[in-house]
Design a protein around this motif. Structure first.
Motif, PDB file in Angstrom:
ATOM      1  N   UNK A 235      63.803  53.570  48.749  1.00 22.90           N
ATOM      2  CA  UNK A 235      64.039  54.868  48.107  1.00 22.90           C
ATOM      3  C   UNK A 235      63.470  56.035  48.906  1.00 22.90           C
ATOM      4  N   UNK A 236      62.647  55.739  49.908  1.00 25.30           N
ATOM      5  CA  UNK A 236      62.079  56.816  50.730  1.00 25.30           C
ATOM      6  C   UNK A 236      63.161  57.586  51.468  1.00 25.30           C
ATOM      7  N   UNK A 237      64.296  56.938  51.734  1.00 23.95           N
ATOM      8  CA  UNK A 237      65.370  57.628  52.479  1.00 23.95           C
ATOM      9  C   UNK A 237      66.364  58.327  51.548  1.00 23.95           C
ATOM     10  N   UNK A 238      66.040  58.376  50.250  1.00 25.03           N
ATOM     11  CA  UNK A 238      66.896  59.112  49.319  1.00 25.03           C
ATOM     12  C   UNK A 238      67.359  58.261  48.154  1.00 25.03           C
ATOM     13  N   UNK A 239      68.078  58.908  47.257  1.00 30.83           N
ATOM     14  CA  UNK A 239      68.578  58.251  46.044  1.00 30.83           C
ATOM     15  C   UNK A 239      69.491  57.077  46.413  1.00 30.83           C
ATOM     16  N   UNK A 240      69.346  55.995  45.653  1.00 31.74           N
ATOM     17  CA  UNK A 240      70.162  54.805  45.897  1.00 31.74           C
ATOM     18  C   UNK A 240      70.719  54.282  44.576  1.00 31.74           C
ATOM     19  N   UNK A 241      71.953  53.805  44.655  1.00 32.06           N
ATOM     20  CA  UNK A 241      72.579  53.140  43.518  1.00 32.06           C
ATOM     21  C   UNK A 241      71.942  51.761  43.372  1.00 32.06           C
ATOM     22  N   UNK A 242      71.857  51.273  42.148  1.00 28.24           N
ATOM     23  CA  UNK A 242      71.294  49.949  41.894  1.00 28.24           C
ATOM     24  C   UNK A 242      72.030  48.879  42.705  1.00 28.24           C
ATOM     25  N   UNK A 243      73.325  49.049  42.877  1.00 33.69           N
ATOM     26  CA  UNK A 243      74.098  48.043  43.635  1.00 33.69           C
ATOM     27  C   UNK A 243      73.631  47.971  45.083  1.00 33.69           C
ATOM     28  N   UNK A 244      73.202  49.099  45.644  1.00 36.02           N
ATOM     29  CA  UNK A 244      72.710  49.150  47.026  1.00 36.02           C
ATOM     30  C   UNK A 244      71.321  48.524  47.115  1.00 36.02           C
ATOM     31  N   UNK A 245      70.490  48.763  46.099  1.00 41.00           N
ATOM     32  CA  UNK A 245      69.132  48.202  46.085  1.00 41.00           C
ATOM     33  C   UNK A 245      69.158  46.691  45.898  1.00 41.00           C
ATOM     34  N   UNK A 246      70.092  46.235  45.116  1.00 39.73           N
ATOM     35  CA  UNK A 246      70.172  44.823  44.713  1.00 39.73           C
ATOM     36  C   UNK A 246      70.451  43.900  45.900  1.00 39.73           C
TER      37      UNK A 246
ATOM     38  N   UNK B 218      78.473  56.321  35.632  1.00 38.76           N
ATOM     39  CA  UNK B 218      79.409  55.229  35.353  1.00 38.76           C
ATOM     40  C   UNK B 218      78.637  54.012  34.875  1.00 38.76           C
ATOM     41  N   UNK B 219      78.952  52.849  35.440  1.00 36.99           N
ATOM     42  CA  UNK B 219      78.248  51.641  34.998  1.00 36.99           C
ATOM     43  C   UNK B 219      76.969  51.386  35.793  1.00 36.99           C
ATOM     44  N   UNK B 220      76.725  52.187  36.823  1.00 33.09           N
ATOM     45  CA  UNK B 220      75.544  51.979  37.668  1.00 33.09           C
ATOM     46  C   UNK B 220      74.498  53.062  37.442  1.00 33.09           C
ATOM     47  N   UNK B 221      73.248  52.695  37.684  1.00 31.99           N
ATOM     48  CA  UNK B 221      72.154  53.663  37.644  1.00 31.99           C
ATOM     49  C   UNK B 221      71.754  53.979  39.071  1.00 31.99           C
TER      50      UNK B 221
END
Length: 104
Positions: free
Chosen positions: A26-37, A66-69
């Motif tokens: 997350x240090x490089x910016x906002x991320x979708x949960x799908x990207x973190x997962x 949508x369906x992602x946080x």
């Protein structure tokens, strides 16, 4: 400084290698949960568990799209965590107590 219960949430958030890896992402910016997962090799429920702890600590905030946080680091949460760590590890000589058993 908050209650010990509230303060412990900050340290709980920081005491897990997966959560530290998430914070690093997350240090490089906002991320979708799908990207973190994906790189974490976590199930959606596994990621949810870690994100709840990170959000409860105040270090991370999420927003629904949508369906992602989508998650990002929370500046106010970071400042509170830094102040908390400083407060807990800075000696307070004004409140130093003399042990009655040790004093002669």
């Amino acid at each position: 400084m908050g209650t010990h219960q509230e303060n412990a949430k900050v340290f709980k958030a920081l005491c897990d290698p997966k959560r530290l890896a998430i914070l690093e992402q997350l240090r490089s910016g906002e991320k979708c949960a799908c990207v973190l997962q994906e790189p974490m090799e976590l199930t959606q429920s596994g990621l949810s568990y870690h994100m709840k702890i990170l959000c409860d600590s105040g270090l991370v905030v999420g927003r629904q799209e949508g369906k992602w946080t989508h998650y990002r680091l929370n500046e106010a949460g970071r400042e509170r965590a830094v102040k908390l760590l400083l407060a807990l590890t800075t000696p307070n000589m004004e409140q130093e107590e003399i042990c009655p058993s040790c004093s002669s």
